[in-house]
Enzyme design. Structure first.
Site, short mmCIF file in Angstrom:
data_model
loop_
_atom_site.label_atom_id
_atom_site.label_comp_id
_atom_site.label_asym_id
_atom_site.label_seq_id
_atom_site.Cartn_x
_atom_site.Cartn_y
_atom_site.Cartn_z
N ARG A 55 64.33 -18.61 31.20
CA ARG A 55 65.42 -19.51 31.54
C ARG A 55 66.78 -19.00 31.08
O ARG A 55 67.57 -19.71 30.45
CB ARG A 55 65.17 -20.90 30.97
CG ARG A 55 65.96 -21.92 31.80
CD ARG A 55 65.53 -23.32 31.59
NE ARG A 55 66.30 -24.16 32.49
CZ ARG A 55 65.83 -25.26 33.06
NH1 ARG A 55 64.61 -25.64 32.85
NH2 ARG A 55 66.59 -25.97 33.85
N CYS A 56 67.02 -17.74 31.36
CA CYS A 56 68.35 -17.20 31.07
C CYS A 56 68.55 -15.96 31.89
O CYS A 56 67.61 -15.41 32.44
CB CYS A 56 68.49 -16.85 29.58
SG CYS A 56 67.42 -15.53 29.04
N GLN A 99 58.57 -15.05 41.93
CA GLN A 99 59.99 -15.42 41.92
C GLN A 99 60.81 -14.46 42.77
O GLN A 99 61.98 -14.71 43.04
CB GLN A 99 60.52 -15.46 40.48
CG GLN A 99 60.00 -16.64 39.67
CD GLN A 99 60.55 -16.72 38.26
OE1 GLN A 99 59.79 -16.77 37.31
NE2 GLN A 99 61.87 -16.74 38.10
N GLU A 149 70.44 -22.11 33.85
CA GLU A 149 70.05 -21.50 32.58
C GLU A 149 71.03 -21.78 31.46
O GLU A 149 70.69 -21.64 30.28
CB GLU A 149 69.84 -20.01 32.81
CG GLU A 149 68.72 -19.84 33.85
CD GLU A 149 68.58 -18.46 34.39
OE1 GLU A 149 69.58 -17.73 34.38
OE2 GLU A 149 67.48 -18.11 34.83
#
Lengths: 164, 809
Positions: free
Chosen positions: B387-388, B240, B763
């Site tokens: 996802r945040c 990522q 997110e």
């Protein structure tokens, strides 16, 4: 390690003959031996469906099938469903209705959906959700996948009615 | 010059710029099975590596015998810590300032830990080789409870104590105990405690935000190729943050950075799992150096769930105080954070608990205090942002549960309690008690819109009737109304306070306009499904007036892309999106000079209009961007260099603060514990909207991951440190069958400091969704005295809650 055996399978209309250990999993036969990398590996336990292919008319998860079990069978992968010049209505609908994000589940998802629509050409939303429950997606929340399959079904049915 | 598209509206539509639901350019390859993920890479002579992993959660390694494995046909080499030690690679730095064993150095600290790396001609031979490696373990006492760990005599990490028996400082300050990693504080302790102790009403609650895992459908993996002839290392992988990986590889291997090329190909979902550096990457590089061949390493699902990148695992104790009429006066949050055997959290370095200090949420809370204690246990390392943005999910869950508990304490409606405590529109920019400056917001408008759309009052009336019916024996189903209002903090971040291992968290975009009026733009980020190739082209189309369809977006190759810190924490749009707009503006500035020259007027006499520069007041005199691009390459313009290129490195002045209002309506079968989500309404405000279709897709996906976490997904351990949920049989990923249809809605409050006003959205639905689902379950039982019960609310736990409340007769 076991002795290599002779196998013959048909993949996307092409006959393939090779020597392989019987324990080789079909997904590796496809991906590594035959360079058909559309079907993916997500779990190797039959849960996620990223490896879904069609074998003799049935949706099968290629990650938990030995190559020995696939001997003599007719296999269709996403590569055999449609390409740049002959896209399948499902391939078009997934793009049109944003039925994918990272794309990793998509080949298995579309491959499964082709069979679902053969089994049930006019599915309800509920039937799609049930019929696709063997294929996991982490990105879309399924809402647009359902929408894509509904749209493809409508297009395929309209095309069929037009020719009848 | 005659233009094919004449009306201004047509010209705007032709660009497919910001605000339109442009179809994704990525989809052609993905729908035809032509994506290129790391496991699709096939190189001549490529071999495979895989790990011998520890079956024990805590053990000393007495011996490793690789002789039999080396006899296995196809096995080429077996690496252990002893082989890596002379290279200094048996340990590696983590993103959190700690270090982590690459291969077990004398002991193991969690089940599944990497012990040896078997390299073989194919994956089947590697699997055979793994079976043949003989490791002798001496089991040690296992600590899976962070509270017990903080009291235990058992020293998990021997580097926490020096030879004299004194505690060695950690990366974030002194230790309180040998299994303690750090204490991080924000806010004012004494004033907060004084306010709380003197308050009219105080609500207290302890909650456990369980351990879970991002579990993207594609696991982590890489291919390493050391080209000894040219001295170049190429590393393809599920990264990522490819540039950060290049720098880390250079720092730990000593290979100069220009000799390392890191490539992130297509990535099958990330969700935070693919931010960190894992032992598999290091071992693949070493194995390629040793063998001179390309080496592939791909996790299987069990490896993935058991070893790389867990999320959450926060024990949170809260106190919230208020006046009798519900005005919140103070908040205290105390966290015990289970980090596992190594502190490998992926947070900006100065924030060992991420942005947990956003835990005052969307409310005007005058005083607050936060304390986070990181603790070692015998669990896998990680602590990633699933996802945040960094620990924001934990923060929002904490405050949104505390609000519900306070509402119970005050006998108030939880929607009204939120409303009277929201930060008001006119208070922005708002400095929160724990330090963040919220850039913008209009919470009341969003909340009112949400409640009106779902007809909140009617829902509450229906719920009250349901309770009456239940008590009268007319139904066995209860109704829960889940509310959440969240404020995210994303777009890390300003270099002044955000860095990872000293790398400032700016991001970048480089644009080249081709002579015939098309373009390529490269960014320091990398899409994992977000659709950057589609949406970043839209930003540029609006900025430079060339159609999005004529703009190629490229990411993920460190040899060609400008340096950036990658994609996670919803930072791509706030940071790289801003860089894209700024680079576009540089292109436009040069184009303006070229246009003025071509039109034979002064620079100030032309203005940009959609896809062209026009002479002010003379709209028929113009040069399109396409014409300008050609001129940039074929005209000798005095004082202007040929070509049309620009690069921008954007250091954001602040974070962005997306927010949203969610409502979930759920029926719960009291006898089976099965929840039926009958409605989910999500209003998101992510500022300026780039592609509504993509935003909506992100919201559906984020909500589904929230549903998973709230209703069943967890990484559970037994007392021996065995992972109980290591396959997709046990680890809950929702199918199409369990997931409802979501209603999406929005308001638009642009970020005042972002060049296009965008805030990021990927997110938000996860951050806001988890408390919303959880609150719905808990709200169903409020009338029967439930105050709080921990997630995940799977059927068994919901049934148990009903049972404990005496609802089974």
């Amino acid at each position: 390690m076991s002795k290599k055996q002779h196998y013959k399978i048909t993949v996307n209309g092409k006959e393939e003959e090779f020597l392989a250990e019987p324990r080789e999993l079909l997904i590796y036969t496809l991906r590594e031996r035959l360079n058909i990398t559309g079907p993916h590996i997500g779990c190797e336990t039959s849960h996620c469906g990223a490896c879904t292919v069609t074998i003799d008319g049935k949706s099968v998860k290629a990650c938990t099938m030995f190559v020995a079990q696939a001997d003599g069978k007719d296999i269709t992968t996403i590569e055999g469903i449609g390409g740049p010049d002959d896209l399948h209505p499902l391939q078009k609908a997934f793009k049109e209705h944003h039925g994918l994000q990272c794309g990793y589940c998509t080949p298995g998802m579309i491959t499964r959906a082709t069979k679902l629509l053969e089994e049930n050409p006019k599915p309800t939303e509920e039937e799609i959700r049930f019929g696709m429950a063997g294929n996991l997606c982490r990105c879309t929340g399924y809402q647009n996948i359902v929408k894509s399959i509904m749209a493809a079904a409508a297009e395929m049915n309209a095309a069929k009615e037009a020719t009848e | 010059m005659k233009d094919e598209v004449t009306s201004r509206d047509d010209r705007i539509a032709n660009l497919k710029g910001m605000g339109c639901s442009r179809k994704r350019v990525e989809d052609a390859r993905f729908t035809q099975g032509k994506g290129n993920y790391v496991d699709d890479i096939k190189l001549d002579g490529m071999i495979f590596g895989d790990f011998v992993r520890s079956p024990y959660a805590h053990a000393r390694i007495k011996s490793i015998d690789t002789a039999a494995a080396l006899e296995v046909p196809g096995v080429l080499a077996v690496l252990t810590a002893k082989d890596l030690e002379p290279l200094g690679l048996h340990w590696m730095p983590t993103l959190a300032g700690d270090k982590q064993m690459v291969l077990a150095d004398g002991k193991v600290l969690f089940q599944g830990q990497e012990v040896a790396f078997v390299v073989a001609e194919d994956r089947f031979a590697a699997a055979d080789g793994i079976e043949a490696v003989e490791v002798e373990y001496e089991e040690l006492e296992v600590l899976v409870d962070p509270f017990k760990s903080m009291e235990s005599d058992v020293v998990l990490r021997e580097d926490t104590v020096d030879e004299a028996g004194k505690l060695v400082d950690g990366a974030h300050g002194p230790r309180k105990h040998h299994n303690h990693i750090f204490t991080w504080e924000a806010g004012d302790k004494d004033p907060t405690f004084e306010v709380i102790e003197a308050a009219e009403v105080v609500a207290e609650e302890t909650m456990y935000y369980h351990r879970t895992h991002p579990c993207p459908l594609e696991t982590c993996g890489c291919v390493a190729l050391m080209d000894k002839v040219n001295g170049k290392l190429t590393l393809w992988g599920t990264f990522q943050a490819p540039h950060a990986i290049r720098t880390v590889v250079s720092l730990i291997s000593g290979i100069e950075e220009h000799n390392i090329r890191v490539i992130s190909p297509d990535i099958g979902g990330g969700f935070g799992n693919k931010v960190g550096a894992y032992p598999g990457y290091v071992c693949s590089v070493v194995a390629s150096i040793v063998t001179g061949k390309p080496v592939k390493w791909i996790e299987d699902r069990m490896d993935n769930l058991m070893t790389t990148a867990f999320a959450r695992d926060y024990w949170m104790k809260g106190r919230i105080s208020a006046t009798k009429d519900g005005k919140i006066t103070g908040l205290h949050c105390h966290v015990t954070a289970d980090h596992g055997g190594f502190d490998a959290c992926a947070d900006p370095t100065k924030f060992p608990a991420g942005f947990m200090n956003i835990c005052t949420g969307s409310y005007d809370i005058p005083t607050a205090f936060l304390e986070v204690n990181g603790v070692y246990t015998n669990k896998a390392p990680g602590g990633v942002s699933y996802r945040c943005s960094f620990r924001v999910t934990e923060a929002v869950y904490f405050i949104e549960r505390m609000i519900e508990v306070l509402a119970i304490e005050l006998h108030m409606d939880a929607a009204e309690l939120r409303r009277i405590n929201f930060i008001k529109k006119e208070q922005f920019p708002y400095t929160a008690a724990l330090g963040w400056e919220y850039d913008s917001g209009d919470y009341h408008t969003a909340w009112d819109k949400a409640l009106k759309t779902v007809d909140y009052d009617a829902l509450r009336a229906e719920q009250a009737q349901r309770v009456e019916d239940f008590k009268a024996g007319k139904t066995r189903s209860l109704m829960g109304i889940g509310l959440s209002f969240f404020t995210e903090i994303v777009g890390a971040g300003p270099v002044k306070n955000c860095d990872i291992l000293g790398l400032g968290m700016f991001d970048s975009c480089e644009i080249r306009i081709h002579p015939t009026g098309s373009a390529i733009a490269r960014l320091g980020t990398i899409s994992q499904g977000q659709g950057h190739a589609t949406t970043f082209a839209q930003i540029l189309a609006s900025e430079i007036g060339l159609p999005a369809d004529s703009i190629t977006i490229e990411e993920g190759d460190t040899d060609t892309a400008p340096y950036g810190l990658g994609t996670y924490g919803s930072r791509s749009t706030p940071v790289a999106g801003a860089a894209t707009a700024m680079a576009g503006r540089k292109i436009r500035a040069k184009a303006q000079m070229i246009a003025a020259y071509l039109l034979e007027v002064h620079d100030d006499d032309v203005e940009f209009d959609v896809d062209r520069f026009v002479v002010k007041g003379v709209p028929e005199r113009f040069k399109t961007m396409k014409e300008i691009a050609f001129a940039a390459y074929n005209q000798a313009i005095p004082g202007i260099e040929p070509g049309l290129e620009a690069v921008s490195y954007y250091d954001p002045p602040n974070m962005t603060y997306p927010f949203g209002a969610y409502v979930c309506v759920m029926d719960i079968d009291v006898d089976t514990g099965v929840p039926d989500i009958r409605r989910f309404y999500a209003l998101d405000d992510c500022g300026t909207r780039i592609n509504p279709m993509v935003i909506e897709g992100q919201i559906h996906g984020g909500l589904t991951e929230a549903l998973a976490v709230a209703l069943g997904q967890e990484i559970a351990y037994d007392d021996m440190g065995n992972v109980q949920t290591g396959t997709l049989m046990d680890f809950f990923l929702p199918t199409a069958w369990e997931v409802p249809n979501y209603e999406t809605d929005y308001t638009v409050t642009p970020s005042p400091h972002h060049p296009i006003g965008a805030k990021g959205v990927g997110e938000s639905p996860h951050v806001g969704g988890v408390p919303c689902f959880s609150n719905a379950v808990q709200d169903a039982f409020r009338a029967f005295g439930l105050r709080h019960t921990n997630m995940p609310h799977d059927h068994w736990r919901i049934w148990k809650t009903a049972n404990e409340l005496g609802l089974h007769g």
